[in-house]
Enzyme design. Structure first.
Site, PDB file in Angstrom:
ATOM      1  N   GLY A  68      61.247  44.778  -6.614  1.00 18.93           N
ATOM      2  CA  GLY A  68      61.540  44.727  -7.532  1.00 18.93           C
ATOM      3  C   GLY A  68      63.138  44.514  -7.074  1.00 18.93           C
ATOM      4  CB  SER A  69      66.182  43.059  -9.820  1.00 18.88           C
ATOM      5  OG  SER A  69      65.534  44.343 -10.944  1.00 18.88           O
ATOM      6  N   PRO A  70      67.452  45.736  -8.238  1.00 22.11           N
ATOM      7  CG  PRO A  70      68.960  46.206  -6.731  1.00 22.11           C
ATOM      8  CD  PRO A  70      68.120  45.177  -7.035  1.00 22.11           C
TER       9      PRO A  70
ATOM     10  N   GLY B  69      64.734  48.511 -10.926  1.00 24.36           N
ATOM     11  CA  GLY B  69      64.441  50.059  -9.539  1.00 24.36           C
ATOM     12  C   GLY B  69      65.128  51.125 -10.855  1.00 24.36           C
TER      13      GLY B  69
ATOM     14  CD  GLU C 263      58.443  47.424  -0.070  1.00 25.60           C
ATOM     15  OE1 GLU C 263      58.812  46.617  -0.050  1.00 25.60           O
ATOM     16  OE2 GLU C 263      58.436  48.134   1.346  1.00 25.60           O
TER      17      GLU C 263
ATOM     18  CB  CYS D  20      63.215  41.267  -1.519  1.00 24.64           C
ATOM     19  SG  CYS D  20      61.892  42.176  -0.554  1.00 24.64           S
TER      20      CYS D  20
END
Length: 477
Positions: free
Chosen positions: A197-199, A202, A219, A253
């Site tokens: 997913g997104s930072p 994350g 990831e 991504c």
């Protein structure tokens, strides 16, 4: 396709976790053939339910069935085949030679399951980015809890059906629902968490994992750049960028987030990029709206976000070279190619994750590298070049999770290449053997001989003889 009704949960996530803990103990000592049998069952189910996967993806994304086969299904089947072909080799202990200081010992690395693992999967490739990590987790011998994305309800329900039909519920279970379900699961003491997913999310996952000192594979994403150098083949570069960018409506991504092109070929590249986008995603003069080869944005929230980002760029002087039409009712965004986007615009500061592509001309390679290195480390970097010196400069003077020379995104499909980000774009690697290792504990084992050993020489008391031996010993290093 009709939506599959979610199976009602009859136990709590905590109770489910305890079931998995009990199962994980037996999984540690089971024959490798049991792991193989589970993977074979999974492969058979995918082949049998290929049409169901296609229909679920169309219901959630309006995705073409052939694209589903090529991206969602092929990736998982390739991971399964690779794991089945290599499972015995991966699970064998790895012998480690003894150094001079430990003569007489025997050492090896034993690969043991981590235990109970959590897979938090995303909405953009909801089947492959959920079941791909599941393959690695099962190959490594773990019990698994899966939380698929609530934004793709048809695929999520199908994943739950898959788990219910193939696996014992104590070994693999699926929890559907919104963020509150993820938050509940993250409070449990999993041994490993695999998140895609997104930072921003994350960081939330990593904080939760830290409470239980769970290992993580994250990831994430970021702004993956494309550098088109003066030596590049323009048509090839344009076609490969267009394909990877506008596939899945840009919701990938690994998609190119912006293009930096040598100013001497910027006009030719932009023209070729427009032509290739039309050739790839429409046919016989049809519109993108009517094309069976072009997807839609996943929901209204992401549509509005992209709309606002484009408006922000246009207000700062960006120019539309291609596209521009948007329809909120159908969440349709025409492939949009812009030039003259300022570096301070949101399109150049935030991950786009949609069918919008800024193309910026650069004067020299130093300028292009400065732009790339001025941002967080991306998940991928792409360079189109026919000059070894320039290629080496780009690869050595930038940092990214992965990179492709003269293509975009294809490294994801190589089962023997570790896939993942670096820092802001991810932690840890996946796919193939790297995925197996991510879900394994590499336990170091040393077996010492009976009686005298080289270490005995340096036991206390530290007499003059021991000190002389140490003086001699240190000179060996």
């Amino acid at each position: 396709m009709q939506a599959i009704a979610p199976t009602p949960a009859v136990i709590s996530p905590a109770d489910d976790f305890r079931r998995h803990q009990a199962a994980a103990k037996s999984l540690r000592t089971e024959p490798i053939q049991n792991r193989r049998a589970r993977l074979e069952k999974l492969r058979a189910w995918i082949h049998q339910h290929r049409r169901d996967i296609q229909e679920a993806m169309y219901a959630d994304f309006r995705k073409n069935p052939t694209e589903v086969d090529a991206i969602e299904i092929y990736h998982v089947l390739a991971e399964l085949k690779h794991a089945l072909d290599n499972l015995e080799e991966w699970t064998l202990p790895t012998k480690i030679d003894a150094p001079l200081t430990l003569l007489g010992t025997r050492s090896f690395i034993q690969y043991e399951p981590r235990g109970v693992c959590l897979i938090l999967s995303p909405w953009n490739y909801p089947f492959s980015l959920c079941v791909g990590p599941l393959v690695s987790a099962l190959a490594a011998g773990n019990a698994v809890v899966i939380k698929p994305s609530e934004l793709t309800p048809h695929v999520s329900a199908l994943i739950r059906q898959m788990a219910d039909e193939i696996f014992d519920g104590a070994m693999v279970s699926v929890w559907e629902g919104g963020p509150e379900v993820s938050q509940t699961l993250l409070q449990l003491p999993f041994e490993h968490i695999f998140f895609t997913g997104s930072p921003a999310i994350g960081k939330v996952v990593m904080k939760a994992a830290a409470e239980n000192l769970a290992s993580v594979t994250l990831e994430l994403g970021g702004k993956s750049p494309v550098i088109v150098t003066a030596s590049a083949h323009v048509k090839d570069a344009a076609k490969r960028v267009a394909f990877t960018k506008f596939l899945n409506n840009g919701q990938t991504c690994l998609a190119p987030d912006y293009v930096l092109v040598d100013k001497t070929m910027a006009a030719d590249f932009t023209k070729a990029l427009i032509e290739q986008t039309q050739l790839l995603f429409t046919e016989k003069g049809e519109s993108f709206e009517n094309s069976a080869h072009y997807c839609r944005i996943v929901n209204q929230k992401h549509f509005d976000r992209l709309h606002d980002m484009v408006q922000n760029a246009l207000e700062q002087g960006a120019k539309i070279e291609f596209g521009g039409k948007m329809d909120a009712a159908s969440r349709f965004i025409h492939p949009l190619i812009l030039t003259g986007v300022p570096l301070q615009a949101r399109l150049m500061e935030e991950e786009i994750f949609g069918p919008v592509l800024p193309v910026l001309a650069y004067d020299n390679l130093d300028e292009a590298l400065a732009i790339v290195n001025g941002k967080q480390k991306p998940l991928a970097l792409y360079v189109f070049v026919n000059d070894k010196i320039t290629e080496t400069r780009v690869l050595e003077e930038t940092s990214s999770g992965g990179a492709c020379v003269n293509d975009c995104g294809v490294h994801f499909m190589h089962p023997d290449l570790p896939f993942g980000g670096v820092n802001n774009s991810g932690i840890g690697k996946s796919h193939g053997h790297a995925g197996f290792l991510a879900f394994s504990n590499e336990k170091a084992v040393m077996k010492q001989r009976q009686g005298f050993t080289t270490a005995n020489v340096f036991y206390p008391p530290y007499t003059a003889t021991v000190r002389k031996m140490m003086d001699w010993f240190l000179k060996l290093f």
